[in-house]
Motif scaffolding. Structure first.
Motif, short mmCIF file in Angstrom:
data_model
loop_
_atom_site.label_atom_id
_atom_site.label_comp_id
_atom_site.label_asym_id
_atom_site.label_seq_id
_atom_site.Cartn_x
_atom_site.Cartn_y
_atom_site.Cartn_z
N MET A 80 0.83 -1.21 0.00
CA MET A 80 0.00 0.00 0.00
C MET A 80 0.86 1.27 0.00
O MET A 80 0.53 2.25 -0.64
N LYS B 181 2.01 1.58 -3.53
CA LYS B 181 0.92 2.06 -4.39
C LYS B 181 0.71 3.56 -4.20
O LYS B 181 0.47 4.29 -5.16
N THR C 135 1.12 6.39 -7.18
CA THR C 135 0.04 7.33 -7.49
C THR C 135 0.51 8.77 -7.32
O THR C 135 0.21 9.64 -8.15
N SER D 262 10.01 -4.66 -7.96
CA SER D 262 9.03 -3.63 -7.56
C SER D 262 9.58 -2.74 -6.46
O SER D 262 9.12 -1.61 -6.28
#
Length: 105
Positions: free
Chosen positions: A10, A13, A17, A71
């Motif tokens: 999270m 992410k 964003t 990642s």
């Protein structure tokens, strides 16, 4: 361990964003008004990354941890490269190409 993995996912992410939103703001400050392709190129690079991201699942055949490592390393590399970008605070925005050539941001 699954909770830590979820929290890290999270946070990642959120970073992705936020960086996509910042591309538009920063590109508008760095590129002069007459060069409208700068924002488009930044957006295109971000979209290419989004298209290639699902293919990272295929790396599991090489090593089960490879997608997670990739990642994690790619955002760290991107964050390090942002340190090379010019500072734009309290500087006039360039209107022409000559404005950029005459002074470095």
């Amino acid at each position: 361990m699954p909770i830590v993995r979820t929290v890290l996912a999270m946070v990642g992410k959120f970073g992705i964003t936020a960086s996509l939103s910042i591309i538009y703001v920063y590109s508008a400050e760095v590129f002069p008004t007459v060069i409208q392709n700068g924002i488009g190129i930044g957006s295109m690079c971000a979209r290419i990354g989004g298209v290639l991201a699902p293919m990272m699942y295929l790396l599991r055949n090489i090593n089960p941890h490879a997608p997670m490592i990739l990642s994690g390393l790619c955002p760290l590399l991107g964050a390090g490269l942002t340190l090379l970008l010019p500072e734009t605070a309290n500087k006039p925005l360039p209107d022409t190409i000559e404005d950029i050539e005459g002074e470095s941001l």
